[in-house]
Enzyme design. Sequence first.
Site, PDB file in Angstrom:
ATOM      1  N   THR A 106      21.021 -12.253 -59.986  1.00  0.00           N
ATOM      2  CA  THR A 106      20.243 -11.419 -60.897  1.00  0.00           C
ATOM      3  C   THR A 106      19.626 -10.225 -60.179  1.00  0.00           C
ATOM      4  O   THR A 106      19.536  -9.132 -60.739  1.00  0.00           O
ATOM      5  CB  THR A 106      19.169 -12.276 -61.585  1.00  0.00           C
ATOM      6  OG1 THR A 106      19.837 -13.308 -62.326  1.00  0.00           O
ATOM      7  CG2 THR A 106      18.316 -11.467 -62.533  1.00  0.00           C
ATOM      8  N   VAL A 108      15.630 -19.212 -63.047  1.00  0.00           N
ATOM      9  CA  VAL A 108      14.921 -20.432 -63.429  1.00  0.00           C
ATOM     10  C   VAL A 108      13.822 -20.699 -62.405  1.00  0.00           C
ATOM     11  O   VAL A 108      14.056 -20.654 -61.193  1.00  0.00           O
ATOM     12  CB  VAL A 108      15.890 -21.635 -63.501  1.00  0.00           C
ATOM     13  CG1 VAL A 108      15.148 -22.915 -63.854  1.00  0.00           C
ATOM     14  CG2 VAL A 108      17.001 -21.363 -64.518  1.00  0.00           C
ATOM     15  N   GLU A 114      10.298 -24.190 -57.086  1.00  0.00           N
ATOM     16  CA  GLU A 114       9.065 -24.650 -56.447  1.00  0.00           C
ATOM     17  C   GLU A 114       8.362 -23.565 -55.635  1.00  0.00           C
ATOM     18  O   GLU A 114       7.232 -23.759 -55.202  1.00  0.00           O
ATOM     19  CB  GLU A 114       9.384 -25.841 -55.532  1.00  0.00           C
ATOM     20  CG  GLU A 114       9.896 -27.054 -56.297  1.00  0.00           C
ATOM     21  CD  GLU A 114      10.268 -28.201 -55.377  1.00  0.00           C
ATOM     22  OE1 GLU A 114      10.101 -28.095 -54.146  1.00  0.00           O
ATOM     23  OE2 GLU A 114      10.748 -29.209 -55.904  1.00  0.00           O
ATOM     24  N   HIS A 117       9.690 -17.373 -55.191  1.00  0.00           N
ATOM     25  CA  HIS A 117      10.932 -16.593 -55.274  1.00  0.00           C
ATOM     26  C   HIS A 117      11.171 -16.105 -56.706  1.00  0.00           C
ATOM     27  O   HIS A 117      11.548 -14.950 -56.926  1.00  0.00           O
ATOM     28  CB  HIS A 117      12.104 -17.465 -54.796  1.00  0.00           C
ATOM     29  CG  HIS A 117      13.428 -16.794 -54.824  1.00  0.00           C
ATOM     30  ND1 HIS A 117      13.800 -15.839 -53.894  1.00  0.00           N
ATOM     31  CD2 HIS A 117      14.479 -16.935 -55.665  1.00  0.00           C
ATOM     32  CE1 HIS A 117      15.019 -15.419 -54.176  1.00  0.00           C
ATOM     33  NE2 HIS A 117      15.454 -16.071 -55.239  1.00  0.00           N
ATOM     34  N   PHE A 124      17.669  -5.172 -70.674  1.00  0.00           N
ATOM     35  CA  PHE A 124      17.214  -6.352 -69.939  1.00  0.00           C
ATOM     36  C   PHE A 124      17.624  -7.605 -70.703  1.00  0.00           C
ATOM     37  O   PHE A 124      16.922  -8.064 -71.601  1.00  0.00           O
ATOM     38  CB  PHE A 124      15.687  -6.281 -69.774  1.00  0.00           C
ATOM     39  CG  PHE A 124      15.101  -7.356 -68.912  1.00  0.00           C
ATOM     40  CD1 PHE A 124      15.061  -7.202 -67.539  1.00  0.00           C
ATOM     41  CD2 PHE A 124      14.573  -8.511 -69.471  1.00  0.00           C
ATOM     42  CE1 PHE A 124      14.491  -8.175 -66.726  1.00  0.00           C
ATOM     43  CE2 PHE A 124      14.003  -9.499 -68.673  1.00  0.00           C
ATOM     44  CZ  PHE A 124      13.971  -9.331 -67.299  1.00  0.00           C
TER      45      PHE A 124
END
Length: 164
Positions: free
Chosen positions: A65, A91, A94, A97, A122
């Site tokens: 992406t 997605v 943890e 990022h 977008f």
Amino acid sequence: MATAFKNLSDFSSTEIPSASGLKFGIVVSEWNSKVTGALLEGAISILKKYGAAETDIAVHSVPGTFELSTAAQLLLESADFDAIICLGCVVQGETRHFDFICDAVSHGITNVALKYNKPVIFGVLTTDNMQQAIERSGGKHGNKGDEAAVTAIKMADLAKKLKK
């Protein structure tokens, strides 16, 4: 935005202009390919449904992406597209990022659109988990690819009308 009250693919209350004669570039992330492949199918289906010729749709894949902004810029530098659709899926994990990628891509896509004075759409899912992504790429909340294609058609049509 898909919610319990709105489906991404519900365009029944909106007028969609013809895409005939318009040229579209689509850049799609290979990361989360199950989701981005479904987004791509939705976008192409909508463009064709509203009159875009298959020869007027150029599809290019990028690794992730983050690379969508650069690819959109490269497409606009290489040909005369009426709109570029950027499709990706990030997605939440943890680490932070997710935040860095989402921020960079949203700003990057906006900057490319403003730099080239062309619609750069977008079509990126930014979800908490994979289930939400699946639900928004052809699942119970519709398909963000459909929404991105409709947006591209409408914005390309607006740009064309304002140039007259």
